[in-house]
Scaffold this motif. Structure first.
Motif, PDB file in Angstrom:
ATOM      1  N   GLY A  85       0.842  -1.193   0.000  1.00  0.00           N
ATOM      2  CA  GLY A  85       0.000   0.000   0.000  1.00  0.00           C
ATOM      3  C   GLY A  85       0.875   1.240   0.000  1.00  0.00           C
ATOM      4  N   PRO A  86       0.267   2.417   0.033  1.00  0.00           N
ATOM      5  CA  PRO A  86       1.038   3.662   0.021  1.00  0.00           C
ATOM      6  C   PRO A  86       2.021   3.766   1.197  1.00  0.00           C
ATOM      7  CG  PRO A  86      -1.277   4.126  -0.384  1.00  0.00           C
ATOM      8  CD  PRO A  86      -1.168   2.668  -0.045  1.00  0.00           C
ATOM      9  N   GLY A  88       3.249   1.236   2.945  1.00  0.00           N
ATOM     10  CA  GLY A  88       4.262   0.191   2.764  1.00  0.00           C
ATOM     11  C   GLY A  88       5.308   0.602   1.745  1.00  0.00           C
ATOM     12  N   LYS A  89       4.855   1.233   0.661  1.00  0.00           N
ATOM     13  CA  LYS A  89       5.792   1.728  -0.352  1.00  0.00           C
ATOM     14  C   LYS A  89       6.697   2.799   0.236  1.00  0.00           C
ATOM     15  CE  LYS A  89       3.004   0.831  -4.440  1.00  0.00           C
ATOM     16  NZ  LYS A  89       2.210   1.404  -5.529  1.00  0.00           N
ATOM     17  N   ALA A  90       6.105   3.719   0.987  1.00  0.00           N
ATOM     18  CA  ALA A  90       6.902   4.784   1.602  1.00  0.00           C
ATOM     19  C   ALA A  90       7.881   4.203   2.619  1.00  0.00           C
ATOM     20  CB  ALA A  90       5.989   5.814   2.253  1.00  0.00           C
ATOM     21  N   GLY A  91       7.423   3.208   3.391  1.00  0.00           N
ATOM     22  CA  GLY A  91       8.303   2.580   4.383  1.00  0.00           C
ATOM     23  C   GLY A  91       9.460   1.836   3.732  1.00  0.00           C
ATOM     24  N   SER A  92       9.165   1.070   2.679  1.00  0.00           N
ATOM     25  CA  SER A  92      10.245   0.339   2.012  1.00  0.00           C
ATOM     26  C   SER A  92      11.194   1.293   1.301  1.00  0.00           C
ATOM     27  CB  SER A  92       9.687  -0.702   1.040  1.00  0.00           C
ATOM     28  OG  SER A  92       9.074  -0.087  -0.076  1.00  0.00           O
ATOM     29  N   SER A  93      10.655   2.373   0.754  1.00  0.00           N
ATOM     30  CA  SER A  93      11.515   3.377   0.126  1.00  0.00           C
ATOM     31  C   SER A  93      12.416   4.036   1.165  1.00  0.00           C
ATOM     32  CB  SER A  93      10.686   4.452  -0.578  1.00  0.00           C
ATOM     33  OG  SER A  93      10.064   3.934  -1.714  1.00  0.00           O
ATOM     34  N   LEU A  94      11.848   4.319   2.336  1.00  0.00           N
ATOM     35  CA  LEU A  94      12.637   4.935   3.402  1.00  0.00           C
ATOM     36  C   LEU A  94      13.776   4.025   3.837  1.00  0.00           C
ATOM     37  CD1 LEU A  94      13.112   7.209   5.432  1.00  0.00           C
ATOM     38  CD2 LEU A  94      11.487   6.067   6.954  1.00  0.00           C
ATOM     39  N   VAL A  95      13.473   2.750   4.047  1.00  0.00           N
ATOM     40  CA  VAL A  95      14.516   1.798   4.458  1.00  0.00           C
ATOM     41  C   VAL A  95      15.608   1.721   3.386  1.00  0.00           C
ATOM     42  CG1 VAL A  95      15.000  -0.647   4.870  1.00  0.00           C
ATOM     43  CG2 VAL A  95      13.048   0.442   5.975  1.00  0.00           C
ATOM     44  N   PHE A  96      15.198   1.585   2.136  1.00  0.00           N
ATOM     45  CA  PHE A  96      16.162   1.491   1.040  1.00  0.00           C
ATOM     46  C   PHE A  96      16.996   2.765   0.936  1.00  0.00           C
ATOM     47  CE2 PHE A  96      17.449   2.096  -3.368  1.00  0.00           C
ATOM     48  CZ  PHE A  96      18.166   0.925  -3.573  1.00  0.00           C
ATOM     49  N   ASP A  97      16.352   3.929   1.027  1.00  0.00           N
ATOM     50  CA  ASP A  97      17.081   5.200   0.893  1.00  0.00           C
ATOM     51  C   ASP A  97      18.035   5.432   2.064  1.00  0.00           C
ATOM     52  OD1 ASP A  97      15.894   5.717  -1.539  1.00  0.00           O
ATOM     53  OD2 ASP A  97      14.306   6.987  -0.699  1.00  0.00           O
ATOM     54  N   VAL A  98      17.625   5.047   3.272  1.00  0.00           N
ATOM     55  CA  VAL A  98      18.522   5.201   4.427  1.00  0.00           C
ATOM     56  C   VAL A  98      19.734   4.279   4.296  1.00  0.00           C
ATOM     57  CG1 VAL A  98      18.724   4.776   6.922  1.00  0.00           C
ATOM     58  CG2 VAL A  98      16.791   6.077   6.026  1.00  0.00           C
ATOM     59  N   LEU A  99      19.495   3.030   3.898  1.00  0.00           N
ATOM     60  CA  LEU A  99      20.617   2.101   3.695  1.00  0.00           C
ATOM     61  C   LEU A  99      21.531   2.594   2.577  1.00  0.00           C
ATOM     62  CD1 LEU A  99      18.824  -1.354   4.035  1.00  0.00           C
ATOM     63  CD2 LEU A  99      20.424  -0.306   5.657  1.00  0.00           C
ATOM     64  N   SER A 100      20.953   3.086   1.503  1.00  0.00           N
ATOM     65  CA  SER A 100      21.749   3.622   0.389  1.00  0.00           C
ATOM     66  C   SER A 100      22.553   4.828   0.837  1.00  0.00           C
ATOM     67  CB  SER A 100      20.845   4.019  -0.781  1.00  0.00           C
ATOM     68  OG  SER A 100      20.176   2.904  -1.298  1.00  0.00           O
ATOM     69  N   PHE A 101      21.922   5.705   1.618  1.00  0.00           N
ATOM     70  CA  PHE A 101      22.623   6.882   2.124  1.00  0.00           C
ATOM     71  C   PHE A 101      23.826   6.475   2.968  1.00  0.00           C
ATOM     72  CE2 PHE A 101      23.565  10.326   5.008  1.00  0.00           C
ATOM     73  CZ  PHE A 101      23.474  11.455   4.200  1.00  0.00           C
ATOM     74  N   ASP A 158      10.373  10.623   1.846  1.00  0.00           N
ATOM     75  CA  ASP A 158       9.818   9.361   2.358  1.00  0.00           C
ATOM     76  C   ASP A 158       9.218   9.547   3.749  1.00  0.00           C
ATOM     77  OD1 ASP A 158      10.689   8.114   0.041  1.00  0.00           O
ATOM     78  OD2 ASP A 158      12.526   7.331   0.962  1.00  0.00           O
ATOM     79  N   VAL A 159       9.896  10.309   4.610  1.00  0.00           N
ATOM     80  CA  VAL A 159       9.387  10.552   5.963  1.00  0.00           C
ATOM     81  C   VAL A 159       8.096  11.347   5.890  1.00  0.00           C
ATOM     82  CG1 VAL A 159       9.865  11.803   8.116  1.00  0.00           C
ATOM     83  CG2 VAL A 159      11.639  10.365   7.082  1.00  0.00           C
ATOM     84  N   ARG A 160       8.032  12.329   5.016  1.00  0.00           N
ATOM     85  CA  ARG A 160       6.790  13.106   4.859  1.00  0.00           C
ATOM     86  C   ARG A 160       5.637  12.215   4.369  1.00  0.00           C
ATOM     87  NH1 ARG A 160       9.395  18.440   2.082  1.00  0.00           N
ATOM     88  NH2 ARG A 160      10.097  19.414   4.023  1.00  0.00           N
ATOM     89  N   GLU A 161       5.936  11.316   3.450  1.00  0.00           N
ATOM     90  CA  GLU A 161       4.898  10.402   2.955  1.00  0.00           C
ATOM     91  C   GLU A 161       4.405   9.471   4.057  1.00  0.00           C
ATOM     92  OE1 GLU A 161       5.750   8.307  -0.693  1.00  0.00           O
ATOM     93  OE2 GLU A 161       6.504  10.149  -1.631  1.00  0.00           O
ATOM     94  N   LEU A 162       5.341   9.013   4.913  1.00  0.00           N
ATOM     95  CA  LEU A 162       4.935   8.148   6.024  1.00  0.00           C
ATOM     96  C   LEU A 162       4.119   8.914   7.055  1.00  0.00           C
ATOM     97  CD1 LEU A 162       7.978   5.822   6.807  1.00  0.00           C
ATOM     98  CD2 LEU A 162       5.655   5.147   6.208  1.00  0.00           C
ATOM     99  N   ALA A 163       4.450  10.180   7.262  1.00  0.00           N
ATOM    100  CA  ALA A 163       3.749  10.984   8.268  1.00  0.00           C
ATOM    101  C   ALA A 163       2.359  11.389   7.807  1.00  0.00           C
ATOM    102  CB  ALA A 163       4.572  12.216   8.595  1.00  0.00           C
TER     103      ALA A 163
END
Length: 164
Positions: A85-86, A88-101, A158-163
């Motif tokens: 869902g929206p 879940g997508k934002a959460g997985s994007s956040l995890v991926f972006d934080v790990l990438s960062f 991503d954090v804004r989308e999750l919030a």
């Protein structure tokens, strides 16, 4: 990649990434064309074009990373993303972006150490051109730093989308 990201204007980081990588691409094209003309028409060569084209290829590879990240050009696991869902997508994007960062930050730190080491040792390429190695190496650090800025902005998004 969403349709809205295709129409939004480039920001400063994207413009810098685009222009620097475009300059490298133009330089590569000019050098290769010059080499072809010199070899074909004058039976001569620039003798250094392969080295310079190699440096410019590294420039294109690293300097375009921020633009690719911000425009969603990197591979995604769509099979997993489309089942979420929206949030879940934002959460997985956040995890991926934080790990990438984290990975890119660590790599960038090593790039900077590498450049400083080459500069301090006055290392040069073992070629007739004797290019100071800190010059092409610094392109890797600049490209990784631009990518970090782009990833940081993605994390904020991503954090804004999750919030919300």
């Amino acid at each position: 990649m969403s349709a809205s990201s295709d129409v939004r204007p480039f920001d400063v980081v994207e413009r810098v990434s685009l222009w620097l990588s475009a300059i490298c691409m133009i330089g590569m094209t000019v050098l290769m064309l010059l080499e072809v003309v010199l070899r074909g028409a004058f039976n001569s060569t620039t003798e250094n074009s392969d080295e310079l084209v190699g440096y410019l290829l590294v420039g294109i590879s690293f300097l375009s990373l921020a633009l690719c990240q911000s425009r969603g050009a990197f591979h995604r696991v769509e099979m997993v993303q489309m089942r979420l869902g929206p949030r879940g997508k934002a959460g997985s994007s956040l995890v991926f972006d934080v790990l990438s960062f984290g990975y890119v930050a660590l790599t960038d730190w090593y790039f900077v150490q590498f450049v400083l080491s080459s500069y301090n040792r006055e290392s040069v390429a073992p070629t007739p051109l004797a290019t100071p190695l800190w010059i092409p190496e610094s392109v890797m650090a600049v490209g990784a730093t631009l990518l970090l800025v782009s990833l940081a902005r993605a994390i904020v998004r991503d954090v804004r989308e999750l919030a919300s």
